[in-house]
Motif scaffolding. Structure first.
Motif, short mmCIF file in Angstrom:
data_model
loop_
_atom_site.label_atom_id
_atom_site.label_comp_id
_atom_site.label_asym_id
_atom_site.label_seq_id
_atom_site.Cartn_x
_atom_site.Cartn_y
_atom_site.Cartn_z
N ALA A 132 0.84 -1.21 0.00
CA ALA A 132 0.00 0.00 0.00
C ALA A 132 0.87 1.26 0.00
O ALA A 132 0.59 2.22 -0.71
N ILE A 133 1.96 1.23 0.78
CA ILE A 133 2.86 2.39 0.81
C ILE A 133 3.44 2.64 -0.58
O ILE A 133 3.49 3.77 -1.05
N GLU A 134 3.87 1.56 -1.24
CA GLU A 134 4.43 1.71 -2.59
C GLU A 134 3.42 2.37 -3.52
O GLU A 134 3.75 3.26 -4.29
N VAL A 135 2.16 1.90 -3.44
CA VAL A 135 1.13 2.44 -4.32
C VAL A 135 0.91 3.92 -4.02
O VAL A 135 0.86 4.76 -4.93
N ILE A 136 0.78 4.26 -2.73
CA ILE A 136 0.54 5.66 -2.35
C ILE A 136 1.68 6.53 -2.86
O ILE A 136 1.47 7.61 -3.42
N ASP A 137 2.90 6.05 -2.70
CA ASP A 137 4.05 6.82 -3.12
C ASP A 137 4.13 6.93 -4.65
O ASP A 137 4.41 8.00 -5.19
N ASP A 138 3.86 5.82 -5.33
CA ASP A 138 3.89 5.85 -6.79
C ASP A 138 2.86 6.82 -7.35
O ASP A 138 3.13 7.56 -8.29
N GLU A 139 1.66 6.79 -6.76
CA GLU A 139 0.61 7.68 -7.26
C GLU A 139 1.00 9.14 -7.03
O GLU A 139 0.79 10.00 -7.89
N ALA A 140 1.57 9.40 -5.85
CA ALA A 140 1.98 10.78 -5.55
C ALA A 140 3.08 11.23 -6.51
O ALA A 140 3.04 12.34 -7.03
N GLN A 141 4.05 10.33 -6.77
CA GLN A 141 5.13 10.65 -7.70
C GLN A 141 4.58 10.94 -9.09
O GLN A 141 5.05 11.82 -9.79
N SER A 142 3.56 10.16 -9.48
CA SER A 142 3.07 10.33 -10.84
C SER A 142 2.26 11.61 -10.95
O SER A 142 2.34 12.32 -11.95
N ASP A 143 1.50 11.97 -9.90
CA ASP A 143 0.81 13.27 -9.92
C ASP A 143 1.82 14.41 -9.97
O ASP A 143 1.65 15.39 -10.69
N TYR A 144 2.89 14.25 -9.19
CA TYR A 144 3.91 15.28 -9.12
C TYR A 144 4.62 15.43 -10.47
O TYR A 144 4.82 16.54 -10.97
N SER A 145 4.97 14.28 -11.05
CA SER A 145 5.64 14.30 -12.36
C SER A 145 4.75 14.96 -13.40
O SER A 145 5.22 15.71 -14.25
N GLY A 146 3.44 14.66 -13.32
CA GLY A 146 2.50 15.25 -14.26
C GLY A 146 2.50 16.77 -14.15
O GLY A 146 2.56 17.48 -15.15
N LEU A 147 2.44 17.24 -12.92
CA LEU A 147 2.38 18.69 -12.70
C LEU A 147 3.64 19.36 -13.22
O LEU A 147 3.60 20.51 -13.65
N ALA A 148 4.77 18.65 -13.17
CA ALA A 148 6.04 19.25 -13.57
C ALA A 148 6.34 19.04 -15.04
O ALA A 148 7.21 19.70 -15.59
N GLY A 149 5.64 18.10 -15.69
CA GLY A 149 5.95 17.81 -17.08
C GLY A 149 7.27 17.08 -17.24
O GLY A 149 7.95 17.24 -18.24
N VAL A 150 7.66 16.31 -16.24
CA VAL A 150 8.88 15.51 -16.33
C VAL A 150 8.74 14.33 -15.38
O VAL A 150 8.18 14.47 -14.30
N ASP A 154 5.16 18.73 -1.12
CA ASP A 154 5.96 18.96 -2.33
C ASP A 154 5.07 19.35 -3.50
O ASP A 154 5.38 20.24 -4.28
N TYR A 155 3.95 18.64 -3.60
CA TYR A 155 3.01 18.88 -4.70
C TYR A 155 2.42 20.29 -4.58
O TYR A 155 2.35 21.03 -5.56
#
Lengths: 455, 455
Positions: free
Chosen positions: A253-271, B264-265
Motif C-alpha cells: 500500500a505504501i508503494e502504491v501511495i508513493d507511486d501515485e503521488a510521484q506520478s501526480d507530481y511528475s505530471g504537474l512538472a511535465g517531467v 511537495d506537490y
C-alpha cells in the motif's frame, strides 16, 4: 545516522573482500546477518562478476529473500535474472512472496516468463499464472496469496497450531482470515485476538464478522487508501463470489501511495521525476519531448501575436504587459490543475461530481480574476496615467484567469472521463495553453477598446 | 464498493434514528460493531447536539478508540474537545494511544493542554509531557510509548505471557523489543519468532541483535523512508544513550510519506492542495496571496519590457516571441525545480551534493536549451525569412532555458541550506522569476544584434 552509515560501509568492504578471497563461510555469516534490504543494497552495488560469485555462495532461497525487497520495475531486472542459471532463477522466483515474483515476471518478455514458470513446482506456477492474469493496477495485481486462512469451526488452539505450521511462508501472520468450507470469507482475527483468548474458544465467537474487503477488480489507489484509512496491516481480497483469493499488505500500500503521488507530481512538472539521471544528455532526452511539443503550441501563440502586429505597432505599450497577463493566468491555471488532479485522486466514495468541480474552479477563477484584475488596473492606471490601458489590462487579466481555471480543471476531468490518468494533463501544458488563450483575450479586448476610441 | 457504500449509508441512518430516539442499547450495539474508522466517520458527520447525545451513551474509552483514527490537525478539534465535559475529554485523551493524544494536544492552546494533563492519571500525564517536548517533525514527535519490551534474560514462554498481559494497551504487539536492565535496546523479536520457538528457548538465542533504530532527533521523513525501505511494521526509537524510548508504527509512516508528498506537490503548484474548499471565496483567499505576490514580480518584468520600448517600436516583431521564450524557459525551469525538490526529499544517506546537483541541472539546461534553441531558430528563420531574427530568438531561448534550470535547481537548494523547506520555492515563483530573466536575456541579445547591424 552517521555512525550507522559508516558501519554499513565497513561491512560492505569486508563483504567484498570475503567474496574476492573465496572466504565462503565468512561471507555467508556476515551477509546473512544483515537485513534483507541491506543485503539487496549490497547486491545491487556489485559488478556482474562479483554477482556471479555471490550466486555460487548463496542458494536460490537466500537470494529470493532479499529480491523481495528490490523494486520490481528496476530497469536491469531482466539482465540480473539472465545472468543466473535458469533453474536457479526459477527457484528464486518460486521462493519469493508470490506478489513480488509476479510483479517481476510482469516486466519480463513472455518467453522468459514461460521458461521460468515451466521450471517451477507446478502448483506455484499455477498460482503465479493466476496472479499474472490480473491488471497490474488493480487489487488482484498487487495482492499476494501467501496469507493465513483457517476454517470457521476451529478453536483458538487449533488456529495457533495452524499458524505455527505456515508461519515461515506467509507474508504476514498478523491477521488470520476465517473461511467456511467454500472458502467464503466469514471473518477476520488478529494474532492479538488469538493470544489473549483461551485455547478452547471457538473462532466464531471472537472473530470480527463482516470483514472489510477489497474486490480483485478494485483500483490499487482505492485499496491503498482503504489500508491507510483503517490503519490495516493487510486487507483481504475477494473475487466476484466473495471467495478469499489473496491479501494486500501495508508495504505494498505504501508503494502504491508513493507511486501515485510521484506520478501526480511528475505530471504537474511535465517531467518523470522517478528516473533521474545526472548525465545531462540522458536527463535532456527525458525532458525534451515535452519541451519541444509545447514549443509548437507556443508557436501558435507567437503566430497569434504576429496576427496582431498592426495593433502592436499602433500601441506598442501593449507588448509591455503580454508576459504579465500570460504569466499570472498561467499561475492561476497551475493552481487550478493541481487542485483538480488531487481531488480526482481521492478515494472513490468521495469523488466529486465533474461538473460541480469545474464550476467551483471557474467561480474561484472569477473571484481571483476580478481581484487580481482590479489590482493590476489600479497599478497600470496610475503608473501609465492611462485609465483605458488600465481597464484593458484589468479586464484581460480577469478573463484570462477565469479561462485558465476552466482549462486547469476541465482538462484533467476530460482526461479522467475518457480513461486517461488526469495527471497527464501536465502543468507546463496548461500554462502553455493558457498563454494562447490569454493572448487571444488580451488582444481582442485591446482591439475592441482601440476601435471604440478611434471611431 | 457500491454495495458496501449503501450499506454504510443505511447503518448511518439507523444510528441517527437510534440516537434521536434515545435507544441507547440499539445505538451502542450497532455503533460499537463498526470499525473505529467508520465510527469516526459517522461521528464527524453529526451536528453538535447529536454529538452531545453521543457523549452520553458512549464512555470516554469508547470515544478515545475512534479518536485514534481522526487526523490530529482537524481544524475543528479544539471545539470538539471543548464541547465535552473537561474530565471526559481528559479521560478520552488518556485512553488514546499516546502519540495520537500528543499530536492532538500539540494543536491546542497551552492552557487547555495544562488543564487536560492535570486531570489525567499522573504517570500518563508525565509520559505525554515528554512526548510534547519533542519537535513535531522528528522521530520523537511521532513516536508512541505504547510498545512492548521485555528483559533479555526471559525465555519465549515468559515473553509470551508478558505480551498477553499488555496486549490490550500496546499499539502493536507484532514486534517485541528486548532490553537490558538499563533499558538499552539489545535486540528485537517478531511475534512470529516467539510463535515458532519452544517456550523454554532464551530470547537472547533467537532475537535479532543490532536492531535497526531511529534516534529521537531524526527527521520524520527519514524515519518514514526507513520503515518503507525495510518493510517494517514498527521501528524502535532510542535516545542519545541508546535507551529505548518509543516506537514509530507503519500507519504513522504512511501519514508522513503522504504529508511530505502533498507538501511537495502543493509547493510545485503554489497552492495548498490539502485544504480544498468548494466555496469560491474561501478557495480564492487561499490562492490570492501567491497570485498577487507574483503579480508584483511580474510587474518587474513589465517594467523591464517598458524599458525596452524604443527597441520594441523599432522592431515590433520582437513582441511576437516574448511569450514563446518566457513560456518555454518557464517550462524548463519547472522541470528542473521538480527534479531538484524530489532529489532533496530522498533519504539522508543518498542526499546529493548541492553543487553537483546544480551543475548537473545547468548542463541539462544547456543541452535542452541548445536543442530547443536550434529548433526555434530554424522555425523562425524559415517562417520570417530572417536569419538574424532566427539567431536572436534561438540564442535567447538557449540562454533563457539554461538560466531557468539554474534558478529551478539553485533556489530550492538555497532554501534547504538556510533551513527552509525546499518545496516552498513554488513552481509559479520559478516561472515568474524566469519570465524576468528570460525577457532580460532576450532584449539584451536583440539590442546587441540591432546595434551591431545598425552601426
Amino acid at each position: 545516522m552517521e555512525k550507522q552509515k559508516s558501519q554499513l560501509e565497513v561491512t560492505h568492504a569486508e563483504l567484498l573482500q570475503a567474496l574476492a578471497n573465496n572466504e565462503t563461510k565468512v561471507f555467508r555469516k556476515r551477509f546473512l546477518d544483515m537485513h534483507f534490504y541491506d543485503q539487496a543494497h549490497f547486491y545491487l552495488s556489485l559488478e556482474p562478476d562479483q554477482r556471479k560469485q555471490l550466486y555460487r555462495v548463496l542458494n536460490a532461497h537466500e537470494v529470493g529473500d532479499f529480491f523481495d525487497t528490490i523494486e520490481d520495475d528496476l530497469p536491469e531486472m531482466t539482465e540480473l535474472l539472465a545472468e543466473m542459471d535458469t533453474q536457479y532463477a526459477a527457484n528464486m522466483l518460486n521462493d519469493m512472496f508470490d506478489d513480488n515474483a509476479a510483479d517481476i515476471l510482469e516486466h519480463l518478455p513472455k518467453e522468459d516468463v514461460d521458461r521460468y514458470l515451466s521450471l517451477m513446482n507446478r502448483s506455484d506456477a499455477i498460482k503465479l499464472r493466476k496472479l499474472l492474469h490480473y491488471d497490474t493496477e488493480t487489487a488482484g495485481g498487487i495482492m499476494t496469496t501467501d496469507y493465513v486462512s483457517v476454517l470457521e469451526d476451529l478453536d483458538v488452539g487449533q488456529a495457533l497450531a495452524e499458524l505455527k505450521r505456515v508461519a515461515a511462508d506467509a507474508e504476514t501472520i498478523y491477521y488470520v482470515y476465517v473461511v467456511n468450507s467454500d472458502n467464503l470469507l466469514v471473518g477476520v482475527l488478529t494474532l492479538r485476538d488469538l493470544l489473549v483468548h483461551d485455547s478452547h474458544t471457538k473462532l466464531a465467537e471472537i472473530m470480527t464478522p463482516n470483514a472489510i474487503t477489497a474486490s480483485v477488480h478494485d483500483e490499487q489507489a482505492e485499496v491503498a487508501q482503504k489500508i491507510r484509512d483503517y490503519d490495516f496491516i493487510a486487507l483481504p481480497v475477494v473475487d466476484d463470489q466473495q471467495k478469499l483469493v489473496g491479501i494486500i499488505t501495508v508495504d505494498d500500500a505504501i508503494e502504491v501511495i508513493d507511486d501515485e503521488a510521484q506520478s501526480d507530481y511528475s505530471g504537474l512538472a511535465g517531467v518523470d521525476v522517478d528516473y533521474v539521471s545526472e548525465n545531462p544528455f540522458k536527463a535532456a532526452s527525458k525532458r525534451l519531448p515535452w519541451l519541444i511539443t509545447l514549443l509548437f503550441l507556443g508557436m501558435l501563440t507567437a503566430t497569434l501575436i504576429n496576427h496582431y502586429e498592426a495593433l502592436l505597432s499602433t500601441a506598442s505599450i501593449l507588448a509591455v504587459f503580454i508576459s504579465l497577463i500570460t504569466g499570472t493566468a498561467g499561475n492561476a491555471g497551475t493552481q487550478s490543475l493541481a487542485v483538480a488532479v488531487r481531488r480526482l485522486a481521492v478515494n472513490g466514495d468521495n469523488k466529486p461530481k465533474i461538473w460541480r468541480l469545474v464550476l467551483s474552479e471557474v467561480l474561484t477563477g472569477l473571484v481571483t480574476g476580478v481581484i487580481t484584475g482590479l489590482t493590476v488596473m489600479l497599478i497600470v492606471g496610475i503608473w501609465k496615467q492611462n485609465l483605458i490601458l488600465g481597464v484593458t489590462i484589468g479586464l484581460a487579466m480577469a478573463a484570462a484567469i477565469t479561462v485558465a481555471n476552466l482549462a486547469g480543471s476541465l482538462i484533467p476531468m476530460l482526461m479522467e472521463k475518457i480513461g486517461f490518468d488526469p495527471a497527464v494533463a501536465s502543468g507546463p501544458f496548461i500554462t502553455t495553453l493558457s498563454d494562447l488563450t490569454s493572448v487571444l483575450i488580451y488582444f481582442s479586448i485591446a482591439q475592441f477598446f482601440l476601435n471604440a476610441f478611434l471611431n
